[in-house]
Design an enzyme around this catalytic site. Structure first.
Site, short mmCIF file in Angstrom:
data_model
loop_
_atom_site.label_atom_id
_atom_site.label_comp_id
_atom_site.label_asym_id
_atom_site.label_seq_id
_atom_site.Cartn_x
_atom_site.Cartn_y
_atom_site.Cartn_z
CG ASP A 3 -1.93 1.14 1.24
OD1 ASP A 3 -2.02 1.73 0.14
OD2 ASP A 3 -2.62 1.37 2.13
CB ILE A 4 3.80 2.00 -2.20
CG1 ILE A 4 4.38 0.73 -1.67
CG2 ILE A 4 4.74 3.12 -2.30
CD1 ILE A 4 4.69 0.68 -0.08
CD GLU A 5 -2.07 5.53 0.45
OE1 GLU A 5 -2.34 6.55 0.56
OE2 GLU A 5 -2.81 4.28 0.66
CB SER A 6 4.93 8.84 -0.53
OG SER A 6 5.50 8.08 0.72
#
Length: 293
Positions: free
Chosen positions: A148-151
């Site tokens: 869940d990579i959001e950056s």
């Protein structure tokens, strides 16, 4: 002649087993609200086929990896090892339990291929089939890793390849990209074709989410995602308005009567992902949709 008659039921059995192994299901994120109940409580609903433990929110850039399960436990005192028997109880019910990396508010990055390999080894030894004296969730062996990579976004393809390289255990890989295609942070990772499940966040993104009775933007984005290298694609939805401040809630009756019929025709349809267990427990969303997924 007798052998000829036995072939047909055998083929039917194989067909049923294949269909069963690819059956659609519901995934949920658990771990970010101390009032959502225990992990075993979530599994005992029998509503979920996948549970993502959220999150390993600190890693990379020279930091010691650390889980953050909100109010559930204190990892600094080994307080999260209490969930080991709960993980095993979930798995005994046939539920896959994965550790989710990242989240919306973590301190994480991968600055090199070497860091990706180091993190893969850490995950293997501390959460998967390896060994370590300091396993944060105890002796339970998780089924896989969720991205869940959001950056950032570099080197997650190399992390996926490294995790896929552990031959002693099948490590299931999942990802939770935003619905605008391609995802800004996970595209190179997903294009490896190594991800078993891709639960796309069709919320907090007005250009590709359900809005005021209109499902067209969502369906158009869905069709883009099913053309990707993902093996199975899930419709990611919020369990309530509170779970998605920028919108995207699909009323359960609309989901079952309009949205699911429009997307289930895809051979890559895998099911529905719900954010998150706390809001689902409050709203009863999974109860309302599970018969239609």
């Amino acid at each position: 002649m007798e052998k000829c008659f036995n072939i047909i039921p055998s083929l039917l059995l194989i067909s049923l087993l294949i269909k069963s192994s690819n059956a659609a299901g519901i995934a949920v994120y658990w771990g970010q609200n101390g009032n959502e109940g225990s992990l075993q409580d979530a599994c005992n609903t029998n509503n979920y086929q996948f549970v993502n433990i959220a999150f390993l929110s600190t890693f990379g850039n020279g930091q010691n990896p650390q889980i953050n399960l909100a109010g559930h436990c204190d990892p600094s005192t080994n307080g999260c090892t209490k969930f080991s028997p709960e993980i095993q109880a979930c798995q005994a019910k046939g539920i896959k339990v994965l550790l989710s990396l990242g989240g919306g508010a973590g301190s994480y990055s991968l600055n090199s291929a070497e860091e990706a390999t180091t993190l893969a080894n850490y995950l293997w030894n501390n959460f998967l089939g390896g060994t370590s004296t300091s396993r944060p969730l105890g002796d339970a062996v998780l089924d896989g890793i969720d991205f869940d990579i959001e950056s950032g976004g570099q080197h997650y393809d190399e992390l996926a390849k490294a995790l896929n390289g552990f031959s002693q255990q099948k490590v299931y890989l999942s990802a939770a990209p935003q619905c605008p295609y391609p995802d800004a942070h996970l595209d190179s990772a997903i294009q490896t074709g190594l991800f078993d499940y891709v639960w796309v966040q069709f919320y907090n993104n007005p250009q590709c989410q359900y809005s005021n009775g209109n499902i067209n933007n969502l369906v158009n984005a869905w069709n883009q995602w099913t053309s990707s290298q993902a093996k199975q694609v899930f419709l990611g939805v919020p369990a309530s308005d509170a779970a998605a401040p920028s919108g995207g809630l699909i009323p359960a009756d609309v989901l079952t009567s309009q949205v699911l019929p429009a997307i289930k025709t895809s051979p890559k349809y895998g099911g529905v992902m719900i954010w998150d267990r706390f809001n689902d427990a409050q709203s009863g969303y999974s109860n309302a949709i599970k018969g239609s997924v």
